[in-house]
Design an enzyme around this catalytic site. Structure first.
Site, PDB file in Angstrom:
ATOM      1  N   GLY A   8       0.640  -1.160   0.191  1.00 14.83           N
ATOM      2  CA  GLY A   8       0.083   0.191  -0.008  1.00 14.83           C
ATOM      3  C   GLY A   8       0.758   1.179   0.168  1.00 14.83           C
ATOM      4  CD  GLN A  12      -3.357  10.640   5.278  1.00 15.60           C
ATOM      5  OE1 GLN A  12      -4.241  10.280   5.731  1.00 15.60           O
ATOM      6  NE2 GLN A  12      -3.249  12.104   5.561  1.00 15.60           N
ATOM      7  CG  ASP A  34      -0.521   0.844  -4.278  1.00 14.26           C
ATOM      8  OD1 ASP A  34      -0.209   1.349  -2.879  1.00 14.26           O
ATOM      9  OD2 ASP A  34      -1.767   0.730  -4.523  1.00 14.26           O
ATOM     10  CG  ASP A  51      -4.755  -8.223  -4.998  1.00 21.99           C
ATOM     11  OD1 ASP A  51      -5.300  -8.168  -3.869  1.00 21.99           O
ATOM     12  OD2 ASP A  51      -5.903  -8.131  -6.265  1.00 21.99           O
ATOM     13  CE1 TYR A 140      -9.579   1.003   8.256  1.00 24.58           C
ATOM     14  CE2 TYR A 140     -10.619   2.475  10.238  1.00 24.58           C
ATOM     15  CZ  TYR A 140      -9.466   2.831   8.806  1.00 24.58           C
ATOM     16  OH  TYR A 140      -7.981   2.706   9.400  1.00 24.58           O
TER      17      TYR A 140
HETATM   18  N1  SER Z   1      -9.032   8.134   9.410  1.00 22.88           N
HETATM   19  C1  SER Z   1      -9.443   7.076  10.107  1.00 22.88           C
HETATM   20  C2  SER Z   1     -10.630   7.103   9.119  1.00 22.88           C
HETATM   21  O1  SER Z   1     -10.909   8.273   8.635  1.00 22.88           O
HETATM   22  C3  SER Z   1      -9.042   6.380  10.768  1.00 22.88           C
HETATM   23  O2  SER Z   1      -8.611   5.588  10.635  1.00 22.88           O
HETATM   24  O3  SER Z   1     -10.961   6.004   7.923  1.00 22.88           O
END
Ligand code: SER
Length: 316
Positions: A8, A12, A34, A51, A140
């Site tokens: 990755g 960011q 990546d 991947d 997440y």
């Molecule tokens: N910065 C992330 C998000 O907003 C949090 O880990 O998903």
């Protein structure tokens, strides 16, 4: 001699860690990877298409390079994950399990990021402790919490040297985040420099833990270099630097850009933010490996504006 894989690397955090680790360990020893072709900023160095869910390719690269360390940073973030929860779960979990297996079978030291998203609406909001009620509500957050438990499991049962941090929202100028709830705190700077107004997708009083990218990169490298005997947390460490609301960051920007305008149109991301802490107690990290942040909101805002002016003003 270290051989490091970044999974990755165009993201960011991946971009910033690739640059820093190449500085520390030599460009040729840090292999960026990546699913997409490399971004311009990390192009000058070894790169492999990967991947993160493709275990055979990961094994093949590990046998080719003999990685001593793997930084696994590929993930679907909180807001994007809610658009396609099963896909986010599969990608976030399977890729982590593949990497942990590499740690088990080839002995690589592993770094994997967790997040403040592991906490949920039942968690104490202020100075959220290391060990507390979690109950995340986003896919997440669920994947990060499950991932933390897998990290601990692989450490305990297979001796994998895996290390992890629960990052707050990360703010840097070299690359943009994609699909997170804290992304507003990066977008707002780009709008200010571009002489545009900003319509914020969170409420003006949505207080969240945040961190400047240099602190996040330093914390990551410090943790990876820390004496394993000193590490008491093998799930993931709480990590903090500052907390602010959209109104507070707007005010910090407005000191230098008095004409900058903001409006607020909260969307589904506000509900995600409502379940996350206001502030984090990171005393365990401070105690175990001497963690200490260097950036507060004022320094973050000044640094972001200075760097973005260098990048964007000549393009105007
Ligand atoms: N910065 C992330 C998000 O907003 C949090 O880990 O998903």
């Amino acid at each position: 001699m270290e051989k490091i894989l970044i999974i990755g690397a165009s993201g960011q955090l991946g971009t910033e860690l690739t640059l820093k680790l190449r500085e520390l360990f030599g460009t040729e020893n840090v292999i960026a990877s990546d699913i997409h072709e490399p971004s311009a900023i990390i192009k000058d160095g070894p790169f492999e298409l990967l991947d993160a869910t493709d275990k055979n390719r990961l094994i093949q690269l590990t046998e080719q390079y003999q990685f001593t360390q793997i930084y696994h940073l590929a993930a679907i973030l909180s807001a994007k994950g809610e658009q396609n929860p099963k896909f986010a779960w599969d990608l976030n979990m399977n890729s982590l399990l593949n990497v942990l297996d590499i740690g088990k079978d080839y002995g690589s030291k592993i770094y994997w990021p967790s997040s403040i998203a592991v906490f949920g609406p039942d968690t104490p909001r202020d100075d959220t402790p290391q060990y507390t009620v979690m109950n995340p509500d986003t896919v997440y957050g669920i994947s990060k919490l499950a991932g933390e438990r897998w990290c601990k499991y692989y450490y305990k049962h297979y001796g994998v040297d895996v290390r992890s941090l629960r990052y707050p929202g990360l703010i840097g100028y070299k690359s943009k985040p994609g699909g997170g709830t804290t992304d507003y705190a990066v977008d707002i700077f780009w709008k200010a420099i571009s002489d545009e107004s900003y319509d914020c997708f969170l409420r003006e009083d949505a207080m969240l833990p945040m961190m400047y990218m240099d602190d996040a990169v330093n914390a990551t490298i410090q943790l990876m270099q820390a004496d394993p005997e000193k590490l008491t947390v093998r799930s993931s460490y709480n990590l903090a630097a500052m907390s602010f609301t959209p109104a507070m960051v707007y005010e910090a920007i407005q000191k230098r850009y008095p004409d900058f305008k903001i409006s607020y149109t909260p969307d589904f991301r506000q509900e995600i933010a409502d379940g996350w802490p206001n502030s984090i107690d990171d005393s365990q990290a401070r105690k175990d490996w001497n963690w200490k942040p260097e950036f507060d909101l004022k320094r973050l805002a000044d640094t972001m504006l200075m760097h973005l002016e260098e990048i964007l003003v000549p393009m105007k």
